[in-house]
Design an enzyme around this catalytic site. Structure first.
Site, PDB file in Angstrom:
ATOM      1  CB  THR A   1      -0.885   0.024   1.266  1.00  0.00           C
ATOM      2  OG1 THR A   1      -1.660  -1.180   1.304  1.00  0.00           O
ATOM      3  CG2 THR A   1      -1.827   1.218   1.272  1.00  0.00           C
ATOM      4  N   GLY A   2       0.425   2.289  -0.695  1.00  0.00           N
ATOM      5  CA  GLY A   2       1.125   3.564  -0.625  1.00  0.00           C
ATOM      6  C   GLY A   2       1.466   4.133  -1.985  1.00  0.00           C
ATOM      7  CB  SER A   3       2.828   7.464  -2.890  1.00  0.00           C
ATOM      8  OG  SER A   3       3.964   7.423  -2.034  1.00  0.00           O
TER       9      SER A   3
ATOM     10  CG  ASP B   1       5.937   5.112   6.397  1.00  0.00           C
ATOM     11  OD1 ASP B   1       5.539   5.774   5.422  1.00  0.00           O
ATOM     12  OD2 ASP B   1       5.225   4.298   7.001  1.00  0.00           O
TER      13      ASP B   1
ATOM     14  CE  LYS C   1       5.400  -2.376   5.133  1.00  0.00           C
ATOM     15  NZ  LYS C   1       5.002  -1.363   4.121  1.00  0.00           N
TER      16      LYS C   1
ATOM     17  CD  GLU D   1       1.400  -1.749   4.669  1.00  0.00           C
ATOM     18  OE1 GLU D   1       1.095  -0.900   3.827  1.00  0.00           O
ATOM     19  OE2 GLU D   1       2.122  -1.495   5.663  1.00  0.00           O
TER      20      GLU D   1
ATOM     21  CE  LYS E   1       9.153   7.651   2.091  1.00  0.00           C
ATOM     22  NZ  LYS E   1       9.321   8.538   0.931  1.00  0.00           N
TER      23      LYS E   1
END
Length: 219
Positions: free
Chosen positions: A28-30, A84, A94, A103, A121
């Protein structure tokens, strides 16, 4: 190269680890959104995917990628997800997007965890990014008090409800020197569903988008 272009480069680079006729674990995420775009180009070559969030499920279905329930799948060859923060030991924080529990479950099933990030990151010590904890709502105050005892500053994430119907507490101002120990300590607090430290199950391969291109790191 912009930060988003570095994320895109890392996302597309992960495609090389996807095996034909396999079911792929998708995070999940950009950065993962770029991977999903890439995965759609070979949707007829794979069986489908298992998703870690409702958001990723919606995006994959919109692109025509079949999405399976994890309970109907015996194995996953790879799980592709962002982070992250990630250190040199492949330990991660994360859960900035609040999907940490799912996740962590999908990561546990997968044979190989491919982490995709841009170069902002990478850190020496985890903890500058607040550590998310998914908590059963009635345990919020109790869990927060226990986190203070561990040296953290807990902040309730207003307006955030996870896909599992729980809340998120973000922990600020912790320099995390022993991620595996802290992950276990926090998970041992009654009322905690899970926390955003991925140290017991860290990444196997790291793909870092940099201005010079994608760098591959293994540990």
């Amino acid at each position: 190269m912009t930060q988003d272009e570095m994320k895109k480069a890392a996302g597309w680079a992960a495609l090389q680890y996807v095996e034909e006729n396999s079911i792929v674990g998708v995070g999940t995420g950009s950065t993962v959104n770029h991977f999903i775009d890439a995965l759609a180009t070979m949707k007829f070559d794979i069986e489908g995917a298992v998703s870690s969030s409702e958001a990723s499920t919606e995006k994959m279905k919109a692109l025509g990628i079949p999405v399976f329930d994890l309970n109907s799948v015996n194995e996953l060859s790879v799980y592709v997800d962002g982070a992250d923060e990630i250190n040199s030991q492949m330990d991660m924080i994360k859960g900035g997007g609040a999907a940490l529990t799912r996740e962590k479950i999908v990561a546990a099933v997968a044979d190989k965890f491919i982490c995709i990030v841009d170069n902002t990151k990478q850190v020496d010590i985890l903890g500058e990014f607040p550590l998310p904890i998914e908590v059963i709502p009635m345990a919020r105050s109790y869990v927060a008090r226990q986190i203070v005892k561990l040296g953290g500053d807990p902040v309730y994430r207003e307006g955030c409800v996870t896909d599992n119907g729980n809340i998120i507490i973000d922990v600020y101002n912790m320099k995390i020197m022993k991620p595996k120990e802290l992950e276990q300590q926090i998970d041992g607090i009654v009322g905690v569903v899970t926390n955003g430290l991925f140290a017991k199950r860290g990444a196997d391969i790291l793909l870092v988008g940099t201005p010079e291109g994608v760098k591959t790191v293994t540990f």
